[in-house]
Design an enzyme around this catalytic site. Sequence first.
Site, mmCIF file in Angstrom:
data_model
loop_
_atom_site.group_PDB
_atom_site.id
_atom_site.type_symbol
_atom_site.label_atom_id
_atom_site.label_comp_id
_atom_site.label_asym_id
_atom_site.label_seq_id
_atom_site.Cartn_x
_atom_site.Cartn_y
_atom_site.Cartn_z
ATOM 1 N N ASP A 217 4.140 -13.019 -7.373
ATOM 2 C CA ASP A 217 4.881 -11.953 -6.701
ATOM 3 C C ASP A 217 3.895 -11.204 -5.796
ATOM 4 O O ASP A 217 3.103 -11.831 -5.098
ATOM 5 C CB ASP A 217 5.553 -11.058 -7.756
ATOM 6 C CG ASP A 217 6.649 -10.183 -7.152
ATOM 7 O OD1 ASP A 217 7.124 -10.472 -6.050
ATOM 8 O OD2 ASP A 217 7.027 -9.181 -7.795
ATOM 9 N N ARG B 264 3.463 -9.571 4.709
ATOM 10 C CA ARG B 264 3.441 -8.272 4.010
ATOM 11 C C ARG B 264 2.035 -7.699 3.851
ATOM 12 O O ARG B 264 1.574 -7.475 2.734
ATOM 13 C CB ARG B 264 4.098 -8.372 2.623
ATOM 14 C CG ARG B 264 5.547 -8.798 2.668
ATOM 15 C CD ARG B 264 6.184 -8.710 1.279
ATOM 16 N NE ARG B 264 7.566 -9.171 1.304
ATOM 17 C CZ ARG B 264 8.347 -9.273 0.239
ATOM 18 N NH1 ARG B 264 7.872 -8.959 -0.950
ATOM 19 N NH2 ARG B 264 9.587 -9.666 0.357
ATOM 20 N N ASP C 186 3.297 -8.176 -10.055
ATOM 21 C CA ASP C 186 2.266 -7.946 -9.049
ATOM 22 C C ASP C 186 0.950 -7.751 -9.804
ATOM 23 O O ASP C 186 0.939 -7.254 -10.926
ATOM 24 C CB ASP C 186 2.549 -6.656 -8.262
ATOM 25 C CG ASP C 186 3.992 -6.581 -7.796
ATOM 26 O OD1 ASP C 186 4.529 -7.610 -7.372
ATOM 27 O OD2 ASP C 186 4.580 -5.478 -7.884
ATOM 28 N N ASP D 289 1.769 -3.753 -4.909
ATOM 29 C CA ASP D 289 3.029 -3.205 -4.406
ATOM 30 C C ASP D 289 3.125 -1.712 -4.717
ATOM 31 O O ASP D 289 2.807 -1.276 -5.829
ATOM 32 C CB ASP D 289 4.233 -3.931 -5.017
ATOM 33 C CG ASP D 289 4.509 -5.277 -4.347
ATOM 34 O OD1 ASP D 289 3.722 -5.673 -3.463
ATOM 35 O OD2 ASP D 289 5.506 -5.920 -4.717
HETATM 36 CA CA CA Z 1 6.662 -6.729 -6.693
HETATM 37 CA CA CA Z 2 9.752 -10.581 -7.195
#
Ligand code: CA
Ligand code: CA
Length: 447
Positions: free
Chosen positions: A269, A321, A230, A273
């Site tokens: 990704d 998301r 991330d 997060d």
């Molecule tokens: Ca992640």
């Molecule tokens: Ca992943």
Amino acid sequence: MTPSSHRRRLPARRRVALLGTGLVTAAGLGFLPFAMRADAGAVDLAHAGLAAKDGWASSGSGTTGGQAADKAHDITVTTRAELVKALRAGPSGAPRIIRVRGRINANTDDQGRPLTCADYAKGTGYSLAAYLKAYDPSVWGRSKQPSGAQESARAAAQARQAERVGIAVPSNTTIVGVPGTDAGINGGSLLVQKVDNVIIRNLTFADTRDCFPQWDPKDGSEGNWNSNYDAVTLRGATHVWADHNSFTDSPHFDASNPRYYGREYQVHDGALDITNASDLVTVSYNRFTDHDKTMLIGSSDKDTKLRVTLHHNVFQGIVQRAPLARVGQVHLYNNHFDTTARNGYAHSYSVNARAGVQIVGQNNFWTLASGRKASQLLSGDGTGAFAGSGNMVNGAVTDLVAVHNAANSKKIKTAVAWKPALSAGLESSAANLPASLAARAGSGVLK
Ligand code: CA
Ligand code: CA
């Protein structure tokens, strides 16, 4: 005019100067309206802490980052090597300010030379062609995970890239982009793990990309390519304030990803997060564009804590998301979600409420693209809740949960057992957010 959500303590000299110009109002010395702060110019961005009541990160001891740094721990960096060195200098946990000047390429060696995917793979024996041959479902099947020489080689190459792009941030740190320098990190992954009191401001995080995606034949019915990194990862982190940053896949959009075994070879990704019992996080005035899996809050249904505030952020060209939230108490206010497809990123949903999460969403604005429906803005597993009011779809106040529940079998609950108390700068109407946040969110805005 919006009241300031960024109260700062001004140096004594500035207070006197302001008194002299008659700018001090009943609102108090350190609490100036936005335009006046912008005019003030001399406010020290690097020493700013999170204002009182500005979201979950302001609770308890608050979030001051590296505010108390001494001269030795106030460092300007222009390369990955300098950044890593500055983050490790002196005792871990010593207050530190890292000023990023210009754009840092995380995929570089200690001498600053750019590293390619081929450089990381060198000597490991990994080749994509050999990997694809070894684990083709027609050869390998779909019942077991890849293993053997090519998978080991892939993991080894991936570990070499991780060692370059993964950049650990210690407690009591402020990382801030120097205004006017297009400051940011290309291809990097800030790791905010098991630490407390971190501020990340005024940075662009661009195209954080995994050179070595892994095939998982059992992910979904057709298998999936999964990648690491991330742009910013919070794991077990507390008191974190991410403010006025921009996150984007540009210049490598997912539309240019090839497909192997019939599935997208996904190299990105998350953008930001927040997982593994992270807690007390404020995410404000960021711009998230052109990305698929944007923000996880909670990585599994068994995650814990996860009290997070998202306010005055912009989401454009986001597939999903924004966030996907589990377990915690999440406050969403005054965000702008634009569901218009751009650069090949087509909207799937915005907010996903799962695993008993209790979201309060107040006065957010959704720009609904033609062909999208208001019932597609939320998503859930039937256990999450979304309370709150004043949310607008194309300018009309809309009960998003009612619209969602009328069209979907997995219902979203509306009752939450907490009441947000930390909502500095909450605007009572979402109506002007698209226009006002266009000028106020993202990197490059702060002076
Ligand atoms: Ca992640
Ligand atoms: Ca992943």
